[in-house]
Design a protein around this motif. Structure first.
Motif, mmCIF file in Angstrom:
data_model
loop_
_atom_site.group_PDB
_atom_site.id
_atom_site.type_symbol
_atom_site.label_atom_id
_atom_site.label_comp_id
_atom_site.label_asym_id
_atom_site.label_seq_id
_atom_site.Cartn_x
_atom_site.Cartn_y
_atom_site.Cartn_z
ATOM 1 N N ARG A 161 0.828 -1.207 0.000
ATOM 2 C CA ARG A 161 0.000 0.000 0.000
ATOM 3 C C ARG A 161 0.867 1.263 0.000
ATOM 4 O O ARG A 161 0.520 2.267 -0.625
ATOM 5 C CB ARG A 161 -0.930 -0.012 1.215
ATOM 6 N N ALA A 162 1.979 1.221 0.724
ATOM 7 C CA ALA A 162 2.879 2.376 0.742
ATOM 8 C C ALA A 162 3.449 2.646 -0.644
ATOM 9 O O ALA A 162 3.531 3.805 -1.087
ATOM 10 C CB ALA A 162 4.011 2.143 1.746
ATOM 11 N N ARG A 163 3.855 1.585 -1.350
ATOM 12 C CA ARG A 163 4.378 1.761 -2.706
ATOM 13 C C ARG A 163 3.320 2.335 -3.630
ATOM 14 O O ARG A 163 3.591 3.235 -4.433
ATOM 15 C CB ARG A 163 4.880 0.422 -3.251
ATOM 16 N N ARG A 164 2.088 1.831 -3.505
ATOM 17 C CA ARG A 164 1.027 2.350 -4.379
ATOM 18 C C ARG A 164 0.678 3.785 -4.049
ATOM 19 O O ARG A 164 0.413 4.593 -4.938
ATOM 20 C CB ARG A 164 -0.224 1.469 -4.257
ATOM 21 N N ALA A 165 0.680 4.128 -2.743
ATOM 22 C CA ALA A 165 0.361 5.502 -2.345
ATOM 23 C C ALA A 165 1.412 6.482 -2.833
ATOM 24 O O ALA A 165 1.119 7.671 -3.046
ATOM 25 C CB ALA A 165 0.223 5.587 -0.823
ATOM 26 N N GLY A 166 2.657 6.017 -3.008
ATOM 27 C CA GLY A 166 3.732 6.891 -3.443
ATOM 28 C C GLY A 166 3.856 7.037 -4.943
ATOM 29 O O GLY A 166 4.744 7.740 -5.433
ATOM 30 N N GLN A 167 2.973 6.394 -5.692
ATOM 31 C CA GLN A 167 3.015 6.520 -7.147
ATOM 32 C C GLN A 167 2.636 7.933 -7.574
ATOM 33 O O GLN A 167 1.868 8.620 -6.888
ATOM 34 C CB GLN A 167 2.064 5.509 -7.784
ATOM 35 N N PRO A 168 3.176 8.390 -8.712
ATOM 36 C CA PRO A 168 2.868 9.755 -9.174
ATOM 37 C C PRO A 168 1.372 9.996 -9.356
ATOM 38 O O PRO A 168 0.887 11.100 -9.113
ATOM 39 C CB PRO A 168 3.613 9.831 -10.516
ATOM 40 N N THR A 169 0.635 8.965 -9.782
ATOM 41 C CA THR A 169 -0.810 9.098 -9.965
ATOM 42 C C THR A 169 -1.519 7.978 -9.199
ATOM 43 O O THR A 169 -1.818 6.920 -9.762
ATOM 44 C CB THR A 169 -1.192 9.021 -11.457
ATOM 45 N N PRO A 170 -1.740 8.172 -7.900
ATOM 46 C CA PRO A 170 -2.402 7.139 -7.091
ATOM 47 C C PRO A 170 -3.797 6.824 -7.625
ATOM 48 O O PRO A 170 -4.465 7.673 -8.232
ATOM 49 C CB PRO A 170 -2.484 7.782 -5.700
ATOM 50 N N GLN A 171 -4.236 5.609 -7.404
ATOM 51 C CA GLN A 171 -5.563 5.182 -7.802
ATOM 52 C C GLN A 171 -6.247 4.468 -6.642
ATOM 53 O O GLN A 171 -5.588 3.920 -5.762
ATOM 54 C CB GLN A 171 -5.506 4.237 -9.011
ATOM 55 N N LEU A 172 -7.564 4.495 -6.661
ATOM 56 C CA LEU A 172 -8.350 3.720 -5.712
ATOM 57 C C LEU A 172 -8.659 2.392 -6.391
ATOM 58 O O LEU A 172 -9.425 2.336 -7.355
ATOM 59 C CB LEU A 172 -9.653 4.446 -5.362
ATOM 60 N N VAL A 173 -8.074 1.309 -5.902
ATOM 61 C CA VAL A 173 -8.268 -0.006 -6.519
ATOM 62 C C VAL A 173 -9.476 -0.685 -5.873
ATOM 63 O O VAL A 173 -9.506 -0.890 -4.654
ATOM 64 C CB VAL A 173 -7.013 -0.881 -6.388
ATOM 65 N N VAL A 174 -10.453 -1.016 -6.709
ATOM 66 C CA VAL A 174 -11.692 -1.656 -6.264
ATOM 67 C C VAL A 174 -11.693 -3.084 -6.793
ATOM 68 O O VAL A 174 -11.597 -3.313 -7.997
ATOM 69 C CB VAL A 174 -12.925 -0.910 -6.799
ATOM 70 N N ALA A 175 -11.788 -4.059 -5.899
ATOM 71 C CA ALA A 175 -11.790 -5.469 -6.288
ATOM 72 C C ALA A 175 -13.209 -6.018 -6.268
ATOM 73 O O ALA A 175 -13.983 -5.736 -5.353
ATOM 74 C CB ALA A 175 -10.897 -6.288 -5.355
ATOM 75 N N VAL A 176 -13.539 -6.817 -7.257
ATOM 76 C CA VAL A 176 -14.868 -7.414 -7.354
ATOM 77 C C VAL A 176 -14.761 -8.665 -8.207
ATOM 78 O O VAL A 176 -13.846 -8.793 -9.030
ATOM 79 C CB VAL A 176 -15.877 -6.411 -7.972
ATOM 80 N N LYS A 177 -15.652 -9.617 -7.993
ATOM 81 C CA LYS A 177 -15.711 -10.780 -8.866
ATOM 82 C C LYS A 177 -16.944 -10.658 -9.751
ATOM 83 O O LYS A 177 -17.896 -9.931 -9.421
ATOM 84 C CB LYS A 177 -15.729 -12.078 -8.072
ATOM 85 N N PRO A 178 -16.967 -11.338 -10.903
ATOM 86 C CA PRO A 178 -18.128 -11.232 -11.789
ATOM 87 C C PRO A 178 -19.421 -11.582 -11.064
ATOM 88 O O PRO A 178 -19.522 -12.604 -10.396
ATOM 89 C CB PRO A 178 -17.811 -12.265 -12.887
ATOM 90 N N GLY A 179 -20.409 -10.710 -11.178
ATOM 91 C CA GLY A 179 -21.691 -10.951 -10.538
ATOM 92 C C GLY A 179 -21.716 -10.697 -9.052
ATOM 93 O O GLY A 179 -22.732 -10.919 -8.403
ATOM 94 N N GLY A 180 -20.611 -10.186 -8.503
ATOM 95 C CA GLY A 180 -20.534 -9.987 -7.061
ATOM 96 C C GLY A 180 -21.042 -8.651 -6.575
ATOM 97 O O GLY A 180 -20.941 -8.356 -5.386
ATOM 98 N N ASP A 181 -21.575 -7.841 -7.474
ATOM 99 C CA ASP A 181 -21.977 -6.482 -7.091
ATOM 100 C C ASP A 181 -23.472 -6.258 -7.141
ATOM 101 O O ASP A 181 -23.934 -5.141 -6.858
ATOM 102 C CB ASP A 181 -21.290 -5.469 -7.998
ATOM 103 N N ALA A 182 -24.261 -7.284 -7.518
ATOM 104 C CA ALA A 182 -25.726 -7.162 -7.620
ATOM 105 C C ALA A 182 -26.135 -6.018 -8.542
ATOM 106 O O ALA A 182 -27.195 -5.415 -8.363
ATOM 107 C CB ALA A 182 -26.356 -6.983 -6.236
#
Length: 314
Positions: free
Chosen positions: A84-105
Motif C-alpha cells: 500500500r505504501a508503494r502504491r500511495a507513493g506513485q505519481p498518480t495514485p488510484q483507488l483499486v476496487v476489487a470485485v468478482k463477476p456478478g458480485g456487485d448485484a
C-alpha cells in the motif's frame, strides 16, 4: 522479552505448515541446522513449546497453533503495508476496487459514477475483476483498497457494510423432476449432489450447499451435511452452470446472478428456507483513506435505491 521479527515468523510458518524441518528449509532456501536453531531460540524467548518433535513426526502444540494463526496475519499485514505504501507513493495514485463477476448485484457502475461525482480531488477508481476468493485476497494483501464481496467471508481485519440482501434460487437442469414446480422447499433437494467451490472454508461450503442454519419454513431445519452428496468441484459460475446443465448437480445462486445467466437448459426456482445472499462493501479496518470513505458512502447512497436494500436493514 524481545519482539519476534518478521523473518522468524516466516521461518515458523514454513515449519508449522510443512511439519517437517527438511521440507521447510528447502522451501525457505536455507540449510536445516540454522532453521532448527531459529525455532529453538523463538521457543526460548517466548518461554513455551511451539512444536513437539519426535524421530517420526513434528506436531504443533496449542501455543504453536495460536502463533501460526497470528503469524500469518502479522506477515500478511507487513506485506500489505509495504504494498500500500508503494502504491500511495506513485505519481498518480488510484483507488483499486476489487470485485468478482456478478458480485456487485448490479450496483458497481452506479457506485463508480457516484464516487466520480464527488470531485476531482480524489484518485480515480481502478476496478480489478478477479475469480472466486480473489477480491478478499487482494484486500488483505494490499493490492486493493476496497472490495465488493458476497457473504459469507472471513471479516477478520476488515470493516464492512451491508448494501443489499437478495434471495437465492435453486439452479436445476431444465429436465429435472422438480423443475416444473413454481416454488421449492429446501428439504425437497435432500439427496441431490451440490457442487463444492475450490478452496472454500467450511462456513462457505455450508452456505453454498444450503446447510448453513436456515430454517426450512415448515418447522424443520434445512439440509444437513449428510443430506447433500458432494458434487463436482467448481471455480466459477460458468463452470457451475455447466455441471448443473449436464445433470451432475443442483446448486444455489443469488437472484441477480441468475438474471445475468438465463439459459434454456437451466431452470431457476425460489426456495423456502434458503438463506439469502448479502452484497457488502469491505475495506481494511486500519484504513484512513478519504477515497475509501468516499467510495463506501457512495456505495451506501446507491444501495438505498436498490429494491433489496430494505431487506438489508430488516
Amino acid at each position: 522479552m524481545s519482539e519476534l521479527e518478521v523473518r522468524e515468523l516466516r521461518y515458523f510458518i514454513a515449519v508449522a505448515e510443512e511439519l517437517n524441518f527438511s521440507r521447510a528449509a528447502q522451501r525457505l532456501g536455507m540449510a536445516q541446522p540454522p532453521l532448527s536453531k531459529a525455532i529453538a531460540q523463538m521457543e526460548s524467548r517466548l518461554g513455551v513449546r511451539l512444536l513437539e518433535r519426535t524421530t517420526r513426526q513434528v506436531t504443533l502444540t496449542t501455543a504453536g497453533q495460536v502463533l501460526l494463526d497470528q503469524a500469518r496475519i502479522a506477515v500478511d499485514a507487513v506485506h500489505a503495508a509495504a504494498r500500500r505504501a508503494r502504491r500511495a507513493g506513485q505519481p498518480t495514485p488510484q483507488l483499486v476496487v476489487a470485485v468478482k463477476p456478478g458480485g456487485d448485484a448490479g450496483l458497481l457502475r452506479e457506485i463508480l459514477a457516484a464516487y466520480r461525482g464527488t470531485g476531482s480531488h480524489l484518485p480515480p477508481p481502478e476496478v480489478v475483476v478477479g475469480g472466486s476468493g480473489e477480491p478478499i485476497a487482494m484486500l488483505r494483501d494490499g493490492r486493493a483498497d476496497v472490495a465488493l464481496l458476497r457473504s459469507p467471508f472471513d471479516g477478520q481485519g476488515l470493516d464492512s457494510q451491508t448494501l443489499v440482501v437478495e434471495p437465492r434460487l435453486a439452479v436445476l437442469p431444465a429436465a429435472h423432476r422438480l423443475a416444473g414446480r413454481r416454488r421449492l422447499r429446501l428439504t425437497d433437494l435432500k439427496g441431490e449432489p451440490i457442487p463444492r467451490w475450490k478452496g472454500a472454508a467450511p462456513s462457505t461450503t455450508a452456505y453454498y450447499t444450503g446447510y448453513d442454519g436456515a430454517e426450512a419454513g415448515d418447522g424443520h431445519t434445512g439440509l444437513a451435511p449428510a443430506d447433500t452428496p458432494e458434487g463436482p468441484l467448481v471455480a466459477s459460475v460458468e463452470q457451475l452452470l455447466e455441471v448443473v446443465a449436464l445433470g451432475q448437480a443442483v446448486a444455489f445462486l443469488s437472484r441477480s446472478t441468475t438474471e445475468r445467466h438465463q439459459r434454456p437448459d437451466i431452470a431457476y426456482r425460489p426456495v423456502t428456507g434458503l438463506s439469502p445472499s448479502a452484497v457488502m462493501v469491505a475495506w481494511p479496518e486500519t484504513s484512513r483513506s478519504a477515497a475509501v470513505a468516499t467510495f463506501v458512502q457512495a456505495a451506501h447512497d446507491v444501495a438505498t435505491h436498490h429494491p433489496d436494500h430494505m431487506t438489508a436493514l430488516a
